[in-house]
Motif scaffolding. Structure first.
Motif, mmCIF file in Angstrom:
data_model
loop_
_atom_site.group_PDB
_atom_site.id
_atom_site.type_symbol
_atom_site.label_atom_id
_atom_site.label_comp_id
_atom_site.label_asym_id
_atom_site.label_seq_id
_atom_site.Cartn_x
_atom_site.Cartn_y
_atom_site.Cartn_z
ATOM 1 N N ARG A 110 41.407 -33.423 3.404
ATOM 2 C CA ARG A 110 41.158 -32.050 2.989
ATOM 3 C C ARG A 110 39.683 -31.736 3.198
ATOM 4 O O ARG A 110 38.815 -32.579 2.977
ATOM 5 C CB ARG A 110 41.532 -31.826 1.520
ATOM 6 C CG ARG A 110 43.028 -31.859 1.260
ATOM 7 C CD ARG A 110 43.386 -31.569 -0.194
ATOM 8 N NE ARG A 110 44.815 -31.483 -0.375
ATOM 9 C CZ ARG A 110 45.539 -30.385 -0.194
ATOM 10 N NH1 ARG A 110 44.930 -29.251 0.141
ATOM 11 N NH2 ARG A 110 46.835 -30.399 -0.366
ATOM 12 N N GLY A 126 39.022 -28.323 0.130
ATOM 13 C CA GLY A 126 40.295 -28.127 -0.536
ATOM 14 C C GLY A 126 41.454 -27.794 0.370
ATOM 15 O O GLY A 126 42.609 -27.811 -0.074
ATOM 16 N N ALA A 127 41.201 -27.500 1.642
ATOM 17 C CA ALA A 127 42.259 -27.124 2.567
ATOM 18 C C ALA A 127 42.665 -28.324 3.419
ATOM 19 O O ALA A 127 41.807 -29.083 3.880
ATOM 20 C CB ALA A 127 41.790 -25.997 3.474
ATOM 21 N N PRO A 128 43.974 -28.508 3.645
ATOM 22 C CA PRO A 128 44.409 -29.649 4.461
ATOM 23 C C PRO A 128 43.963 -29.498 5.913
ATOM 24 O O PRO A 128 43.935 -28.391 6.459
ATOM 25 C CB PRO A 128 45.938 -29.601 4.343
ATOM 26 C CG PRO A 128 46.263 -28.197 3.961
ATOM 27 C CD PRO A 128 45.110 -27.698 3.160
#
Length: 222
Positions: free
Chosen positions: A142, A145-147
């Motif tokens: 991540r 916070g984003a994959p």
């Protein structure tokens, strides 16, 4: 992550190699004590799984010999010898873990991750660097916070850089971490994977050290 598997039982060795590969490991498999000692002396494995009942040279002898030679690779002994004196001898000879067969493959993979983590001074399973969070168990990354989707090689390369932050790694060293025996390696494979990581995660993430290799700087800038 490249590991050495020393196991003389063909059926068990094949199952361990296949299972560990499914869990993200690059596995070199040898079937004798002589071969295990030779490989441990010559190759920079992240960890080793060592049976004790090996032909030509007992696994305990192999372990003692490589420790005397200064080989520091984390070693997990995987054996049918379950007596307490055998466990004590194995740990005293330099084993980092002593596991009695049979073993669940998920547990074995987790124990190997823990060995590698401790060998690099990491306390937690998840590796964090700036806005990156890499989970070796789930093989997920991540950023803020984003994959982020990475190929298997890109993930392994980033994992290697995170474990060795602040250390310059040559192309040969990176190839040795990423590829096991018999896998074809293109001459520019490492460069391509580094380029892809920079494209996905930011151009300034990985530094090129001209004439030597690449490095991920420590968070303090070193």
């Amino acid at each position: 992550m490249r590991i050495l598997l020393a196991e003389d039982d063909a059926l068990l060795g094949d199952g361990l190699r296949a299972g560990l590969r499914q869990r993200g490991y690059q596995v070199d498999w040898v079937r004798s004590g002589d071969a295990a000692e030779s490989e441990l002396r010559a190759q920079p494995y992240a960890a080793a799984v060592l049976d004790l009942g090996l032909p030509h040279k007992d696994g305990m002898e192999v372990l003692a010999a490589v420790r005397r030679a200064g080989v520091t690779v984390p070693v997990l002994v995987l054996t049918a010898r379950d007596a307490i004196p055998d466990r004590i001898r194995g740990l005293d000879a330099g084993a980092d873990e002593y596991v009695v067969k049979p073993v669940d493959l998920d547990e074995l993979a987790a124990r190997l991750r823990a060995l590698v983590r401790r060998a690099h001074g990491q306390v937690q399973e998840t590796l964090r660097f700036q806005d990156l969070e890499l989970d070796p168990a789930a093989r997920q990354l991540r950023q803020a916070g984003a994959p982020v989707t990475l190929s298997a090689r890109e993930f392994d390369l980033l994992h290697t850089f995170l474990l060795n932050a602040g250390r310059v790694l040559t192309r040969d060293q990176l190839e040795q971490h990423l590829y096991s025996w018999g896998q074809e390696v293109d001459s520019n494979a490492v460069e391509v994977h580094v380029h892809n990581l920079r494209r996905k995660l930011g151009a300034g993430l990985i530094r090129t050290v001209r004439g030597i290799g690449y490095m991920l700087p420590r968070e303090d800038g070193a």
